[in-house]
Design a protein around this motif. Structure first.
Motif, PDB file in Angstrom:
ATOM      1  N   THR A   1       9.000  -1.199  -8.441  1.00  6.71           N
ATOM      2  CA  THR A   1       9.188  -2.510  -9.063  1.00  6.71           C
ATOM      3  C   THR A   1       8.844  -2.500 -10.549  1.00  6.71           C
ATOM      4  O   THR A   1       9.620  -3.013 -11.359  1.00  6.71           O
ATOM      5  CB  THR A   1       8.372  -3.578  -8.322  1.00  6.71           C
ATOM      6  OG1 THR A   1       8.763  -3.592  -6.955  1.00  6.71           O
ATOM      7  CG2 THR A   1       8.596  -4.950  -8.929  1.00  6.71           C
ATOM      8  N   PRO A   2       7.703  -1.918 -10.965  1.00  5.41           N
ATOM      9  CA  PRO A   2       7.424  -1.885 -12.412  1.00  5.41           C
ATOM     10  C   PRO A   2       8.492  -1.139 -13.197  1.00  5.41           C
ATOM     11  O   PRO A   2       8.911  -1.572 -14.270  1.00  5.41           O
ATOM     12  CB  PRO A   2       6.069  -1.155 -12.483  1.00  5.41           C
ATOM     13  CG  PRO A   2       5.444  -1.401 -11.162  1.00  5.41           C
ATOM     14  CD  PRO A   2       6.580  -1.393 -10.194  1.00  5.41           C
ATOM     15  N   ARG A   3       8.962   0.002 -12.656  1.00  4.68           N
ATOM     16  CA  ARG A   3       9.997   0.755 -13.362  1.00  4.68           C
ATOM     17  C   ARG A   3      11.294  -0.037 -13.426  1.00  4.68           C
ATOM     18  O   ARG A   3      11.982  -0.058 -14.449  1.00  4.68           O
ATOM     19  CB  ARG A   3      10.243   2.101 -12.682  1.00  4.68           C
ATOM     20  CG  ARG A   3      11.355   2.915 -13.345  1.00  4.68           C
ATOM     21  CD  ARG A   3      11.604   4.216 -12.625  1.00  4.68           C
ATOM     22  NE  ARG A   3      10.514   5.142 -12.790  1.00  4.68           N
ATOM     23  CZ  ARG A   3      10.368   5.934 -13.847  1.00  4.68           C
ATOM     24  NH1 ARG A   3      11.230   5.861 -14.849  1.00  4.68           N
ATOM     25  NH2 ARG A   3       9.365   6.772 -13.918  1.00  4.68           N
ATOM     26  N   LEU A   4      11.650  -0.681 -12.312  1.00  6.46           N
ATOM     27  CA  LEU A   4      12.897  -1.435 -12.279  1.00  6.46           C
ATOM     28  C   LEU A   4      12.845  -2.602 -13.255  1.00  6.46           C
ATOM     29  O   LEU A   4      13.812  -2.870 -13.975  1.00  6.46           O
ATOM     30  CB  LEU A   4      13.159  -1.944 -10.859  1.00  6.46           C
ATOM     31  CG  LEU A   4      14.470  -2.693 -10.630  1.00  6.46           C
ATOM     32  CD1 LEU A   4      15.669  -1.848 -11.025  1.00  6.46           C
ATOM     33  CD2 LEU A   4      14.592  -3.135  -9.187  1.00  6.46           C
TER      34      LEU A   4
ATOM     35  N   PRO B   1       3.219   3.124 -10.160  1.00  2.00           N
ATOM     36  CA  PRO B   1       4.121   4.124 -10.749  1.00  2.00           C
ATOM     37  C   PRO B   1       3.537   5.533 -10.791  1.00  2.00           C
ATOM     38  O   PRO B   1       4.286   6.515 -10.796  1.00  2.00           O
ATOM     39  CB  PRO B   1       4.364   3.579 -12.162  1.00  2.00           C
ATOM     40  CG  PRO B   1       4.132   2.109 -12.048  1.00  2.00           C
ATOM     41  CD  PRO B   1       3.030   1.958 -11.044  1.00  2.00           C
ATOM     42  N   LYS B   2       2.209   5.650 -10.796  1.00  2.00           N
ATOM     43  CA  LYS B   2       1.588   6.970 -10.809  1.00  2.00           C
ATOM     44  C   LYS B   2       1.850   7.737  -9.516  1.00  2.00           C
ATOM     45  O   LYS B   2       1.747   8.969  -9.483  1.00  2.00           O
ATOM     46  CB  LYS B   2       0.077   6.841 -11.029  1.00  2.00           C
ATOM     47  CG  LYS B   2      -0.307   6.319 -12.410  1.00  2.00           C
ATOM     48  CD  LYS B   2      -1.816   6.243 -12.564  1.00  2.00           C
ATOM     49  CE  LYS B   2      -2.204   5.748 -13.952  1.00  2.00           C
ATOM     50  NZ  LYS B   2      -3.681   5.640 -14.108  1.00  2.00           N
ATOM     51  N   ASN B   3       2.199   7.023  -8.455  1.00  5.29           N
ATOM     52  CA  ASN B   3       2.467   7.663  -7.167  1.00  5.29           C
ATOM     53  C   ASN B   3       3.941   7.975  -6.951  1.00  5.29           C
ATOM     54  O   ASN B   3       4.313   8.518  -5.907  1.00  5.29           O
ATOM     55  CB  ASN B   3       1.984   6.769  -6.026  1.00  5.29           C
ATOM     56  CG  ASN B   3       0.486   6.550  -6.060  1.00  5.29           C
ATOM     57  OD1 ASN B   3      -0.264   7.419  -6.502  1.00  5.29           O
ATOM     58  ND2 ASN B   3       0.038   5.389  -5.596  1.00  5.29           N
TER      59      ASN B   3
ATOM     60  N   VAL C   1      15.941   5.924   4.751  1.00  9.83           N
ATOM     61  CA  VAL C   1      14.595   5.389   4.577  1.00  9.83           C
ATOM     62  C   VAL C   1      14.412   4.973   3.123  1.00  9.83           C
ATOM     63  O   VAL C   1      14.585   5.781   2.207  1.00  9.83           O
ATOM     64  CB  VAL C   1      13.520   6.424   4.960  1.00  9.83           C
ATOM     65  CG1 VAL C   1      12.128   5.862   4.695  1.00  9.83           C
ATOM     66  CG2 VAL C   1      13.664   6.821   6.428  1.00  9.83           C
ATOM     67  N   VAL C   2      14.073   3.712   2.932  1.00 13.39           N
ATOM     68  CA  VAL C   2      13.847   3.160   1.587  1.00 13.39           C
ATOM     69  C   VAL C   2      12.376   2.776   1.491  1.00 13.39           C
ATOM     70  O   VAL C   2      11.841   2.120   2.393  1.00 13.39           O
ATOM     71  CB  VAL C   2      14.731   1.921   1.342  1.00 13.39           C
ATOM     72  CG1 VAL C   2      14.479   1.345  -0.046  1.00 13.39           C
ATOM     73  CG2 VAL C   2      16.207   2.281   1.523  1.00 13.39           C
ATOM     74  N   ALA C   3      11.722   3.185   0.404  1.00 12.21           N
ATOM     75  CA  ALA C   3      10.294   2.928   0.276  1.00 12.21           C
ATOM     76  C   ALA C   3       9.963   2.245  -1.042  1.00 12.21           C
ATOM     77  O   ALA C   3      10.508   2.593  -2.089  1.00 12.21           O
ATOM     78  CB  ALA C   3       9.498   4.230   0.394  1.00 12.21           C
ATOM     79  N   ARG C   4       9.064   1.295  -0.961  1.00 10.91           N
ATOM     80  CA  ARG C   4       8.572   0.576  -2.139  1.00 10.91           C
ATOM     81  C   ARG C   4       7.433   1.374  -2.781  1.00 10.91           C
ATOM     82  O   ARG C   4       6.505   1.803  -2.091  1.00 10.91           O
ATOM     83  CB  ARG C   4       8.086  -0.804  -1.715  1.00 10.91           C
ATOM     84  CG  ARG C   4       7.372  -1.610  -2.788  1.00 10.91           C
ATOM     85  CD  ARG C   4       6.781  -2.860  -2.149  1.00 10.91           C
ATOM     86  NE  ARG C   4       6.007  -3.659  -3.099  1.00 10.91           N
ATOM     87  CZ  ARG C   4       5.280  -4.716  -2.746  1.00 10.91           C
ATOM     88  NH1 ARG C   4       5.249  -5.099  -1.476  1.00 10.91           N
ATOM     89  NH2 ARG C   4       4.605  -5.392  -3.655  1.00 10.91           N
TER      90      ARG C   4
ATOM     91  N   ASP D   1       0.856  -1.196   0.000  1.00 11.74           N
ATOM     92  CA  ASP D   1       0.000   0.000   0.000  1.00 11.74           C
ATOM     93  C   ASP D   1       0.887   1.239   0.000  1.00 11.74           C
ATOM     94  O   ASP D   1       1.623   1.484   0.960  1.00 11.74           O
ATOM     95  CB  ASP D   1      -0.898  -0.020   1.244  1.00 11.74           C
ATOM     96  CG  ASP D   1      -1.967   1.066   1.224  1.00 11.74           C
ATOM     97  OD1 ASP D   1      -1.673   2.179   0.731  1.00 11.74           O
ATOM     98  OD2 ASP D   1      -3.079   0.816   1.719  1.00 11.74           O
ATOM     99  N   ASP D   2       0.816   2.033  -1.056  1.00 10.64           N
ATOM    100  CA  ASP D   2       1.665   3.227  -1.157  1.00 10.64           C
ATOM    101  C   ASP D   2       1.384   4.230  -0.051  1.00 10.64           C
ATOM    102  O   ASP D   2       2.302   4.901   0.438  1.00 10.64           O
ATOM    103  CB  ASP D   2       1.477   3.895  -2.524  1.00 10.64           C
ATOM    104  CG  ASP D   2       2.173   3.139  -3.640  1.00 10.64           C
ATOM    105  OD1 ASP D   2       3.022   2.275  -3.337  1.00 10.64           O
ATOM    106  OD2 ASP D   2       1.876   3.413  -4.814  1.00 10.64           O
TER     107      ASP D   2
END
Length: 226
Positions: free
Chosen positions: A119-122, A101-103, A94-97, A74-75
């Motif tokens: 993840t989609p971009r990577l 991608p719109k967010n 701080v690393v965030a998932r 959940d973004d």
């Protein structure tokens, strides 16, 4: 290093396993009882709690953590965890998932995020990296400082192929961090010669990416012939 991971799903557990293998202390936090699977990562600490609540983060002793990873699906939750970790507990990293991608534009220093991982971009970047030679591929965005981790595979016709690292007039705000040559990972010393087929990894300001690509790719040479 002590690391707290918000989200004990498949992603969080996978990250925890990697960190534990590298000798780090890991705390997994999740509010869903079904996600608490101690037997899957027995070396980790586990906390059944809502990572968006201050009382939960107090119980997790977040102020003792070197890094917090917001890895839920959940973004909104990941943004709240990131902001609390940075502003309330002064967590250094701080690393965030990023799930949608719109967010991605939200995941910056204003929300306490040092590194945003989409993840989609990577995945799309890795596909591009596998098929593109001479094209700059963005692998990771560092929110703090507006810098990105980018990669370019040096084409044979590149004007810098056969040139030493120290002889190249690199653009401002770019840093060559690694040269991957076959199975070797090379430190880019000034004397190291760049070879066609080298995978070059840079940390670069976004505003300099186009300039870096023009320096390394064949387009620069082609333009000179016109």
């Amino acid at each position: 290093m002590r690391v707290a991971i918000a989200g004990a799903g498949a992603v969080g557990r996978s990250i925890a396993g990697e960190l534990l293998e590298n000798g780090h202390e890991v705390l997994l936090i999740d509010k869903a009882p079904t996600a608490i699977s101690v037997e899957r990562v027995p070396q980790a600490e586990w906390l059944l709690a809502d990572a968006c609540e201050i009382t939960s983060l107090d119980e997790a002793a977040l102020q003792r953590c070197n890094t917090v990873i917001a890895a839920t699906g959940d973004d909104k939750v990941n943004l709240v965890v990131s902001l609390l970790a940075k502003t309330e507990y002064a967590v250094p990293r701080v690393v965030a998932r990023v799930n949608n991608p719109k967010n991605e534009w939200l995941f910056n220093e204003s929300w306490g995020v040092d590194v945003a991982v989409s993840t989609p971009r990577l995945m799309s970047a890795l596909v591009e990296e596998a098929v593109s030679v001479g094209d700059l591929v963005r692998l990771l965005r560092f929110s703090h400082g507006d810098a990105n981790l980018v990669e370019l595979t040096l084409p044979p016709e590149s004007p810098v192929a056969g040139t030493s690292v120290g002889e190249v007039d690199w653009p401002q705000d770019t840093s060559l961090v690694t040269i991957i040559r076959g199975s070797r990972v090379l430190t880019p010393s000034p004397e190291e010669t760049l070879e066609a087929g080298d995978e070059l990894l840079f940390v670069a300001a976004q505003a300099r990416e186009e300039q870096l690509e023009e320096l390394l790719s064949v387009r620069r040479e082609a333009a000179a012939d016109d």
